[in-house]
Design an enzyme around this catalytic site. Structure first.
Site, PDB file in Angstrom:
ATOM      1  CG  ASP A  13     -21.439  37.853  18.967  1.00 62.58           C
ATOM      2  OD1 ASP A  13     -22.572  38.252  19.309  1.00 62.58           O
ATOM      3  OD2 ASP A  13     -20.534  37.605  19.784  1.00 62.58           O
ATOM      4  CG  HIS A  30     -31.368  40.885  16.978  1.00 64.70           C
ATOM      5  ND1 HIS A  30     -30.128  40.297  17.044  1.00 64.70           N
ATOM      6  CD2 HIS A  30     -31.847  40.917  18.248  1.00 64.70           C
ATOM      7  CE1 HIS A  30     -29.873  39.976  18.311  1.00 64.70           C
ATOM      8  NE2 HIS A  30     -30.894  40.355  19.056  1.00 64.70           N
ATOM      9  CG  LEU A 124     -25.219  29.556  -1.235  1.00 63.93           C
ATOM     10  CD1 LEU A 124     -23.719  29.344  -1.007  1.00 63.93           C
ATOM     11  CD2 LEU A 124     -25.609  30.998  -0.864  1.00 63.93           C
TER      12      LEU A 124
HETATM   13  C1  FPP Z   1     -25.796  37.676  18.013  1.00 66.44           C
HETATM   14  O1  FPP Z   1     -25.667  39.033  18.310  1.00 66.44           O
HETATM   15  C2  FPP Z   1     -26.878  37.450  17.071  1.00 66.44           C
HETATM   16  C3  FPP Z   1     -27.977  36.665  17.298  1.00 66.44           C
HETATM   17  C4  FPP Z   1     -28.220  35.912  18.521  1.00 66.44           C
HETATM   18  C5  FPP Z   1     -29.043  36.542  16.298  1.00 66.44           C
HETATM   19  C6  FPP Z   1     -28.607  36.511  14.879  1.00 66.44           C
HETATM   20  C7  FPP Z   1     -29.706  37.076  14.061  1.00 66.44           C
HETATM   21  C8  FPP Z   1     -29.537  37.822  12.958  1.00 66.44           C
HETATM   22  C9  FPP Z   1     -28.245  38.071  12.323  1.00 66.44           C
HETATM   23  C10 FPP Z   1     -30.713  38.478  12.319  1.00 66.44           C
HETATM   24  C11 FPP Z   1     -31.711  37.582  11.734  1.00 66.44           C
HETATM   25  C12 FPP Z   1     -31.189  36.465  10.941  1.00 66.44           C
HETATM   26  C13 FPP Z   1     -31.875  35.760  10.029  1.00 66.44           C
HETATM   27  C14 FPP Z   1     -31.293  34.501   9.553  1.00 66.44           C
HETATM   28  C15 FPP Z   1     -33.162  36.195   9.470  1.00 66.44           C
HETATM   29  P1  FPP Z   1     -25.817  39.501  19.836  1.00 66.44           P
HETATM   30  O2  FPP Z   1     -27.242  39.857  20.070  1.00 66.44           O
HETATM   31  O3  FPP Z   1     -25.285  38.447  20.739  1.00 66.44           O
HETATM   32  O4  FPP Z   1     -24.910  40.775  19.876  1.00 66.44           O
HETATM   33  P2  FPP Z   1     -24.081  41.296  21.121  1.00 66.44           P
HETATM   34  O5  FPP Z   1     -22.997  40.281  21.390  1.00 66.44           O
HETATM   35  O6  FPP Z   1     -23.529  42.591  20.644  1.00 66.44           O
HETATM   36  O7  FPP Z   1     -25.030  41.450  22.267  1.00 66.44           O
END
Ligand code: FPP
Length: 240
Positions: A13, A30, A124
């Site tokens: 997150d 992201h 892994l």
């Molecule tokens: C949460 O941060 C993250 C996500 C909903 C997406 C996770 C994706 C990645 C880590 C990148 C791509 C991953 C792969 C596996 C290729 P948020 O957007 O909720 O952050 P915030 O709470 O600061 O708004």
């Protein structure tokens, strides 16, 4: 005392906030998050962790604006194409948990290709939770049980029956890491995390690196796992 860490799960997150703090659009957060995914996969390999499960897209993430969903889907697509051979070369077995039927056919095909390519690897175990929700997982397990056993179900349905059909329940996480400062499970493996040690950090996911990973592991190593008992379950078993 057995403190082997077999399985680490992560709620990644903070991508959006990382971007906004820098005056960037959320999608760049992201994108930056992918680098952390790469770093932590490498760190897990070096530390000989058996299983890493990453929460990449929750069933509730469909509630985000369409633009952001489209960008996340194209990042997943792009990342599979870019990293599949490297993952395979590193002997990583990749699996996905969640309802991938909702993704478009191109992404679904890539997911299947990656699973097939890496299915015989023995290093892994890397699981991506996509379009995943813990409540969906439990409902899905019950439906699968009913579908398979039909009239032969023994009532009452037991915990073991549900365990048998739930994703990853034969290997529940030892440690859950959540980045980004919130202290909640967000519908992530509700059943499987029943006795998992929980580690929360304010660090935003794109800033999460080996040093932060080691802090979480150190936290785990300092906990006493009791599983509802009085002492470490392994000490307990050897004393009865
Ligand atoms: C949460 O941060 C993250 C996500 C909903 C997406 C996770 C994706 C990645 C880590 C990148 C791509 C991953 C792969 C596996 C290729 P948020 O957007 O909720 O952050 P915030 O709470 O600061 O708004």
């Amino acid at each position: 005392m057995n403190k082997k860490i077999n399985h680490i799960s992560i709620i990644m997150d903070g991508n959006g906030r990382w971007a906004v703090e820098r005056g960037l659009v959320r999608s760049l957060g992201h994108r930056a998050g992918i680098k952390s995914v790469q770093t932590i996969i490498d760190a897990a390999l070096v530390r000989q962790i058996d299983t890493l499960t990453l929460f990449a897209f929750s069933s509730e993430n469909w509630n985000r604006p369409n633009d952001e969903i489209t960008i996340l889907m194209s990042l997943f697509n792009e990342s599979i194409t870019k990293y599949m051979h490297e993952l395979n070369k590193n002997n990583i077995k990749v699996e996905f948990i969640g309802d991938i039927e909702r993704f478009n056919s191109t992404l679904r095909e890539k997911i299947h290709k990656l699973i097939t390519l890496t299915q015989n690897n023995t290093g892994l175990n890397l699981n991506f939770a996509v379009n995943y929700g813990g409540k969906w997982d439990i409902a899905n397990a019950v439906n699968s049980l009913i579908r398979e056993k039909g009239h032969n179900i023994n009532y009452p349905i037991t915990e073991k029956d549900i365990d048998d059909y739930l994703t990853l329940s034969n290997n529940p996480p030892d440690l859950l890491i959540r980045t980004g400062g919130d202290h909640r499970l967000s519908n992530f493996m509700l059943w499987q995390h029943a006795y998992t040690e929980l580690y929360f950090t304010d660090c935003l996911w794109p800033n999460f690196n080996e040093v932060e990973f080691d802090k979480a592991i150190k936290y785990f190593l300092n906990t006493t796992r009791k599983f509802g008992g009085l002492v470490n379950i392994d000490d307990y078993k050897s004393n009865v």
